[in-house]
Motif scaffolding. Structure first.
Motif, PDB file in Angstrom:
ATOM      1  N   ARG A 123      33.405  18.176 -24.252  1.00  0.00           N
ATOM      2  CA  ARG A 123      34.354  17.778 -25.294  1.00  0.00           C
ATOM      3  C   ARG A 123      34.335  18.758 -26.469  1.00  0.00           C
ATOM      4  N   VAL A 124      33.218  19.437 -26.689  1.00  0.00           N
ATOM      5  CA  VAL A 124      33.158  20.442 -27.754  1.00  0.00           C
ATOM      6  C   VAL A 124      34.107  21.587 -27.426  1.00  0.00           C
ATOM      7  N   ALA A 125      34.101  22.036 -26.171  1.00  0.00           N
ATOM      8  CA  ALA A 125      35.006  23.104 -25.757  1.00  0.00           C
ATOM      9  C   ALA A 125      36.456  22.653 -25.845  1.00  0.00           C
ATOM     10  N   LEU A 126      36.694  21.402 -25.527  1.00  0.00           N
ATOM     11  CA  LEU A 126      38.055  20.848 -25.585  1.00  0.00           C
ATOM     12  C   LEU A 126      38.601  20.896 -27.009  1.00  0.00           C
ATOM     13  N   LEU A 127      37.811  20.431 -27.956  1.00  0.00           N
ATOM     14  CA  LEU A 127      38.253  20.452 -29.355  1.00  0.00           C
ATOM     15  C   LEU A 127      38.316  21.869 -29.894  1.00  0.00           C
ATOM     16  N   ASP A 128      37.402  22.716 -29.432  1.00  0.00           N
ATOM     17  CA  ASP A 128      37.406  24.105 -29.880  1.00  0.00           C
ATOM     18  C   ASP A 128      38.692  24.812 -29.467  1.00  0.00           C
ATOM     19  N   PHE A 129      39.205  24.473 -28.281  1.00  0.00           N
ATOM     20  CA  PHE A 129      40.475  25.071 -27.843  1.00  0.00           C
ATOM     21  C   PHE A 129      41.576  24.810 -28.858  1.00  0.00           C
ATOM     22  N   PHE A 130      41.740  23.551 -29.242  1.00  0.00           N
ATOM     23  CA  PHE A 130      42.810  23.219 -30.181  1.00  0.00           C
ATOM     24  C   PHE A 130      42.559  23.836 -31.557  1.00  0.00           C
ATOM     25  N   LYS A 131      41.316  23.834 -31.998  1.00  0.00           N
ATOM     26  CA  LYS A 131      41.017  24.408 -33.314  1.00  0.00           C
ATOM     27  C   LYS A 131      41.303  25.907 -33.333  1.00  0.00           C
ATOM     28  N   ARG A 132      40.965  26.609 -32.268  1.00  0.00           N
ATOM     29  CA  ARG A 132      41.247  28.045 -32.202  1.00  0.00           C
ATOM     30  C   ARG A 132      42.745  28.318 -32.240  1.00  0.00           C
ATOM     31  N   VAL A 133      43.504  27.520 -31.504  1.00  0.00           N
ATOM     32  CA  VAL A 133      44.961  27.703 -31.497  1.00  0.00           C
ATOM     33  C   VAL A 133      45.529  27.425 -32.880  1.00  0.00           C
ATOM     34  N   MET A 134      45.102  26.338 -33.504  1.00  0.00           N
ATOM     35  CA  MET A 134      45.618  25.993 -34.827  1.00  0.00           C
ATOM     36  C   MET A 134      45.186  27.010 -35.880  1.00  0.00           C
ATOM     37  N   ASP A 135      43.999  27.571 -35.726  1.00  0.00           N
ATOM     38  CA  ASP A 135      43.541  28.624 -36.647  1.00  0.00           C
ATOM     39  C   ASP A 135      44.494  29.821 -36.616  1.00  0.00           C
ATOM     40  N   ALA A 136      44.943  30.183 -35.428  1.00  0.00           N
ATOM     41  CA  ALA A 136      45.706  31.419 -35.249  1.00  0.00           C
ATOM     42  C   ALA A 136      47.216  31.229 -35.304  1.00  0.00           C
ATOM     43  N   SER A 137      47.686  29.998 -35.196  1.00  0.00           N
ATOM     44  CA  SER A 137      49.133  29.766 -35.126  1.00  0.00           C
ATOM     45  C   SER A 137      49.806  30.011 -36.476  1.00  0.00           C
ATOM     46  N   PRO A 138      50.925  30.733 -36.486  1.00  0.00           N
ATOM     47  CA  PRO A 138      51.669  30.935 -37.735  1.00  0.00           C
ATOM     48  C   PRO A 138      52.554  29.748 -38.100  1.00  0.00           C
ATOM     49  N   ILE A 139      52.620  28.759 -37.216  1.00  0.00           N
ATOM     50  CA  ILE A 139      53.451  27.570 -37.456  1.00  0.00           C
ATOM     51  C   ILE A 139      52.620  26.311 -37.194  1.00  0.00           C
ATOM     52  N   PRO A 140      53.011  25.164 -37.774  1.00  0.00           N
ATOM     53  CA  PRO A 140      52.247  23.929 -37.561  1.00  0.00           C
ATOM     54  C   PRO A 140      52.206  23.538 -36.088  1.00  0.00           C
ATOM     55  N   VAL A 141      51.098  22.920 -35.683  1.00  0.00           N
ATOM     56  CA  VAL A 141      50.857  22.583 -34.281  1.00  0.00           C
ATOM     57  C   VAL A 141      50.790  21.074 -34.090  1.00  0.00           C
ATOM     58  N   LEU A 142      51.558  20.583 -33.104  1.00  0.00           N
ATOM     59  CA  LEU A 142      51.496  19.186 -32.674  1.00  0.00           C
ATOM     60  C   LEU A 142      50.660  19.144 -31.401  1.00  0.00           C
ATOM     61  N   ILE A 143      49.640  18.306 -31.377  1.00  0.00           N
ATOM     62  CA  ILE A 143      48.800  18.151 -30.185  1.00  0.00           C
ATOM     63  C   ILE A 143      49.568  17.341 -29.149  1.00  0.00           C
ATOM     64  N   TYR A 144      49.559  17.816 -27.906  1.00  0.00           N
ATOM     65  CA  TYR A 144      50.257  17.137 -26.814  1.00  0.00           C
ATOM     66  C   TYR A 144      49.202  16.544 -25.895  1.00  0.00           C
ATOM     67  N   ASN A 145      49.005  15.233 -25.984  1.00  0.00           N
ATOM     68  CA  ASN A 145      48.004  14.548 -25.164  1.00  0.00           C
ATOM     69  C   ASN A 145      48.683  13.882 -23.978  1.00  0.00           C
ATOM     70  N   PHE A 146      48.651  14.542 -22.837  1.00  0.00           N
ATOM     71  CA  PHE A 146      49.327  14.052 -21.633  1.00  0.00           C
ATOM     72  C   PHE A 146      48.373  14.238 -20.453  1.00  0.00           C
ATOM     73  N   PRO A 147      47.539  13.235 -20.183  1.00  0.00           N
ATOM     74  CA  PRO A 147      46.585  13.366 -19.078  1.00  0.00           C
ATOM     75  C   PRO A 147      47.234  13.719 -17.746  1.00  0.00           C
ATOM     76  N   GLY A 148      48.428  13.183 -17.492  1.00  0.00           N
ATOM     77  CA  GLY A 148      49.097  13.436 -16.225  1.00  0.00           C
ATOM     78  C   GLY A 148      49.456  14.889 -16.007  1.00  0.00           C
ATOM     79  N   ALA A 149      49.631  15.651 -17.081  1.00  0.00           N
ATOM     80  CA  ALA A 149      49.983  17.068 -16.970  1.00  0.00           C
ATOM     81  C   ALA A 149      48.812  17.967 -17.348  1.00  0.00           C
ATOM     82  N   ALA A 150      47.631  17.384 -17.587  1.00  0.00           N
ATOM     83  CA  ALA A 150      46.453  18.160 -17.962  1.00  0.00           C
ATOM     84  C   ALA A 150      45.269  17.792 -17.066  1.00  0.00           C
ATOM     85  N   ALA A 151      45.597  17.485 -15.794  1.00  0.00           N
ATOM     86  CA  ALA A 151      44.561  17.177 -14.799  1.00  0.00           C
ATOM     87  C   ALA A 151      43.618  16.072 -15.260  1.00  0.00           C
ATOM     88  N   GLY A 152      44.179  15.091 -15.971  1.00  0.00           N
ATOM     89  CA  GLY A 152      43.410  13.921 -16.375  1.00  0.00           C
ATOM     90  C   GLY A 152      42.711  14.021 -17.710  1.00  0.00           C
TER      91      GLY A 152
END
Length: 339
Positions: free
Chosen positions: A130-159
């Motif tokens: 779960r640390v790696a999971l949250l780190d993924f989103f934090k890294r993306v949000m750190d680098a994104s030039p625009i605001p980020v909406l988290i997309y939580n869709f287990p069916g499209a993210a292998a559960g």
């Protein structure tokens, strides 16, 4: 907050948004004229535009195709007079680095907000880490030039399914706009909304949310319209619904009536509940029909070629699904046309 392409800030509004289907011709090339027509149609219906999500088959597009679609959508909005309309774009990729690159390219092409899903290929590892999971989103949000909406869709993210504690942690990031919850868990959204609508949270994040959104609210959005009324009661701020590809005016009306009703207008609430009955039925029909069925409904009811085909490996429609769309959605389409 402004997009990297130099356009003035276009804040995101509460309400109904639609993840557009990307129209493909018979040879599976992108039909940019049809995409522009659908973008314009939905903007005129008063709903928000979400490009290159699950319905948009983003994973079936090359980076160059993705960027070209964003350019087409932004130009369609501007040419139709919707120069202040925001444009949310799905930028999820197979790694943090690829996702960041796609997000920057989308911003350069005219996106004002990004929606990012967790990569699902390594779910056997990330689902436990779960640390790696949250780190993924934090890294993306750190680098994104625009605001980020988290997309939580287990069916499209292998559960992979973020819980409310994890979403609350991510909500504290200074570039987090909100979360789309296609996990059908209103209680999870309520906990997230209660946290982000608290006086303490707004004291920390109010200024940047005022820049990113019309209402200054962290966006908590179910991925379905079948539960919009109960979701609004549970502090959600709208919805992002694939069914809106076909019935944007109906769902926009449902939202408007529900907001009035929850503010004390008993007649509006009564009408909203009746309309929610209709949408709960039609939403499930669209879910059963899938992405190819959504595209067929666009072609059948709205305009030939507006949906087009789906790219492989998504399959072709059976005669039974076509009949369901033609028969079971006919009354709802007549209602949509009456609005």
């Amino acid at each position: 907050m402004s997009a990297a392409n130099g356009h003035p800030s276009r804040p995101w509004a509460n309400g109904v948004s639609v993840p557009l289907a990307t129209p493909f011709r018979a040879d599976e090339s992108v039909d940019h004229a049809a995409l522009a027509a659908q973008v314009t149609r939905l903007a005129k219906a008063g709903v928000g535009i979400v490009l290159l999500g699950t319905n948009g088959e983003a994973s079936h597009l090359t980076p160059a195709e993705r960027k070209a679609c964003v350019v087409t959508a932004r130009k369609a909005l501007d040419d139709a007079g919707f120069t202040n309309e925001p444009l949310m774009v799905g930028t999820g990729g197979g790694s943090a680095g690829i996702t960041i690159e796609l997000t920057k390219e989308a911003a350069e092409a005219g996106a004002t907000h990004a929606i990012v899903i967790c990569p699902g290929y390594f779910s056997f590892a990330m689902g436990r880490d779960r640390v790696a999971l949250l780190d993924f989103f934090k890294r993306v949000m750190d680098a994104s030039p625009i605001p980020v909406l988290i997309y939580n869709f287990p069916g499209a993210a292998a559960g992979i399914d973020l819980n409310s504690d994890e979403l609350i942690e991510l909500s504290e990031h200074p570039n987090c706009l909100g979360a789309k919850l296609t996990c059908a868990m209103i209680g999870k959204g309520h906990r997230l909304a209660a946290h982000t609508q608290s006086a303490e949270y707004l004291a920390r994040h109010g200024a940047r949310l005022q820049a990113a959104t019309v209402t200054g609210q962290f966006q908590v959005l179910p991925g379905f319209s079948e539960s919009l009324v109960p979701a609004l009661l549970s502090r959600h701020t709208g919805c992002i619904t694939g069914t809106g590809n076909i019935f944007p005016k109906t769902i926009a009306r449902l939202y408007a009536l529900a907001v009035k009703g929850l503010k004390g207008d008993a007649a509006a609430l009564s009408e909203a509940l009746v309309l929610q009955d209709r949408i709960a039925r039609s939403d499930f029909i669209i879910v059963k029909a899938g992405i190819p069925g959504t595209k067929y409904a666009l072609d059948h009811y709205v305009q030939k070629g507006l949906g087009g085909i789906a790219r492989s490996p998504l399959g072709k429609l059976s005669p039974e699904v076509k009949k369901m769309i033609e028969t079971d959605l006919a009354e709802d389409w007549a209602f949509e046309q009456s609005l």
